[in-house]
Design a protein around this motif. Structure first.
Motif, mmCIF file in Angstrom:
data_model
loop_
_atom_site.group_PDB
_atom_site.id
_atom_site.type_symbol
_atom_site.label_atom_id
_atom_site.label_comp_id
_atom_site.label_asym_id
_atom_site.label_seq_id
_atom_site.Cartn_x
_atom_site.Cartn_y
_atom_site.Cartn_z
ATOM 1 N N LEU A 14 114.143 -43.618 -19.032
ATOM 2 C CA LEU A 14 113.286 -42.768 -19.853
ATOM 3 C C LEU A 14 112.570 -43.612 -20.902
ATOM 4 O O LEU A 14 113.183 -44.433 -21.576
ATOM 5 C CB LEU A 14 114.135 -41.701 -20.547
ATOM 6 C CG LEU A 14 113.389 -40.746 -21.476
ATOM 7 C CD1 LEU A 14 112.484 -39.829 -20.669
ATOM 8 C CD2 LEU A 14 114.390 -39.941 -22.290
ATOM 9 N N THR A 15 111.265 -43.398 -21.036
ATOM 10 C CA THR A 15 110.463 -44.051 -22.071
ATOM 11 C C THR A 15 109.655 -42.977 -22.796
ATOM 12 O O THR A 15 109.484 -41.865 -22.267
ATOM 13 C CB THR A 15 109.471 -45.070 -21.462
ATOM 14 O OG1 THR A 15 108.512 -44.352 -20.658
ATOM 15 C CG2 THR A 15 110.182 -46.133 -20.634
ATOM 16 N N PRO A 16 109.130 -43.293 -23.971
ATOM 17 C CA PRO A 16 108.275 -42.314 -24.654
ATOM 18 C C PRO A 16 107.085 -41.883 -23.787
ATOM 19 O O PRO A 16 106.733 -40.703 -23.769
ATOM 20 C CB PRO A 16 107.819 -43.048 -25.908
ATOM 21 C CG PRO A 16 108.917 -44.031 -26.189
ATOM 22 C CD PRO A 16 109.386 -44.473 -24.817
ATOM 23 N N ALA A 17 106.485 -42.809 -23.060
ATOM 24 C CA ALA A 17 105.328 -42.468 -22.222
ATOM 25 C C ALA A 17 105.715 -41.510 -21.106
ATOM 26 O O ALA A 17 104.984 -40.555 -20.813
ATOM 27 C CB ALA A 17 104.706 -43.734 -21.641
ATOM 28 N N ILE A 18 106.866 -41.748 -20.471
ATOM 29 C CA ILE A 18 107.311 -40.858 -19.401
ATOM 30 C C ILE A 18 107.571 -39.459 -19.960
ATOM 31 O O ILE A 18 107.132 -38.460 -19.408
ATOM 32 C CB ILE A 18 108.562 -41.424 -18.695
ATOM 33 C CG1 ILE A 18 108.196 -42.674 -17.893
ATOM 34 C CG2 ILE A 18 109.202 -40.368 -17.803
ATOM 35 C CD1 ILE A 18 109.392 -43.444 -17.365
ATOM 36 N N ALA A 19 108.282 -39.398 -21.074
ATOM 37 C CA ALA A 19 108.603 -38.097 -21.685
ATOM 38 C C ALA A 19 107.343 -37.364 -22.118
ATOM 39 O O ALA A 19 107.218 -36.154 -21.926
ATOM 40 C CB ALA A 19 109.546 -38.284 -22.869
ATOM 41 N N SER A 20 106.406 -38.081 -22.685
ATOM 42 C CA SER A 20 105.182 -37.454 -23.202
ATOM 43 C C SER A 20 104.242 -36.994 -22.101
ATOM 44 O O SER A 20 103.372 -36.159 -22.341
ATOM 45 C CB SER A 20 104.460 -38.420 -24.137
ATOM 46 O OG SER A 20 105.282 -38.709 -25.239
ATOM 47 N N GLY A 21 104.406 -37.523 -20.899
ATOM 48 C CA GLY A 21 103.533 -37.150 -19.795
ATOM 49 C C GLY A 21 103.896 -35.845 -19.117
ATOM 50 O O GLY A 21 103.182 -35.396 -18.219
ATOM 51 N N ALA A 22 104.978 -35.229 -19.539
ATOM 52 C CA ALA A 22 105.435 -33.998 -18.876
ATOM 53 C C ALA A 22 105.037 -32.766 -19.675
ATOM 54 O O ALA A 22 105.018 -32.783 -20.904
ATOM 55 C CB ALA A 22 106.949 -34.035 -18.721
ATOM 56 N N ASP A 23 104.748 -31.694 -18.957
ATOM 57 C CA ASP A 23 104.500 -30.397 -19.593
ATOM 58 C C ASP A 23 105.810 -29.738 -20.006
ATOM 59 O O ASP A 23 105.854 -28.957 -20.953
ATOM 60 C CB ASP A 23 103.776 -29.454 -18.621
ATOM 61 C CG ASP A 23 102.434 -29.998 -18.195
ATOM 62 O OD1 ASP A 23 101.649 -30.395 -19.081
ATOM 63 O OD2 ASP A 23 102.175 -30.029 -16.976
#
Length: 170
Positions: free
Chosen positions: A70-79
């Motif tokens: 998990l990275t901030p970018a992965i988490a932020s890319g989800a609805d």
């Protein structure tokens, strides 16, 4: 809608949820995309063998899966971010604090979908404040018997049911 599932190693629970979601969405011709990550992922590994067996028995396909952290970018890319435990939910929020209003445990999401009849994180935040869900966690099957893997797979599949009832009704 893009859904991210999060667990610890990203080799059992979250890939099971990811791949079941993909299979159910494909079968119902729904515009739901999905992926997964782990808070302490076994980076580069496929789905754990027993979890893969259970996933296939439930209609999912483990082929080509590769675990990632998990990275901030992965988490932020989800609805919508759905975690396997409350601890994972807290770790997502530590990694990506702006995800507060769209991060829930899978069991919370299932219950809020049942209660509200919608997949709307804003409505779920209000519901969480007014009537929190007490059972939040899907146990980690690592190191357990085949029966435990089956129970975990069944719990994930059952929790996806209320979400797909709503997505399918749209």
């Amino acid at each position: 809608m893009h859904v991210l599932y999060v667990c610890t190693g990203n080799i059992c629970r979250s890939p099971t949820a990811e791949r079941l979601t993909a299979a159910f969405a494909r079968d119902l011709n729904l515009d739901v995309t999905t992926d997964s990550a782990g808070t302490r992922a076994v980076i580069g590994h496929g789905v754990q063998a027993e979890a893969a067996r259970v996933l296939e028995s439930l209609g999912g396909d483990p082929t080509g899966f590769v675990a990632r952290r998990l990275t901030p970018a992965i988490a932020s890319g989800a609805d919508l971010v759905l975690t396997m435990t409350s601890r994972h939910r807290d770790e997502v929020l530590t990694t990506a604090p702006r995800n507060l209003r769209r991060t829930f445990t899978l069991l919370e999401a299932a219950e809020f979908a049942r209660r509200t009849g919608v997949i709307d994180p804003a409505a779920w935040v209000s519901e969480r404040a007014a009537n929190p869900v007490t059972e939040l966690d899907i146990m980690d099957p690592i190191g357990q018997t085949a029966d435990v893997y089956e129970r975990v797979g069944d719990a994930i599949s059952e929790a996806l049911g209320p979400l797909f009832e709503i997505w399918g009704a749209r």
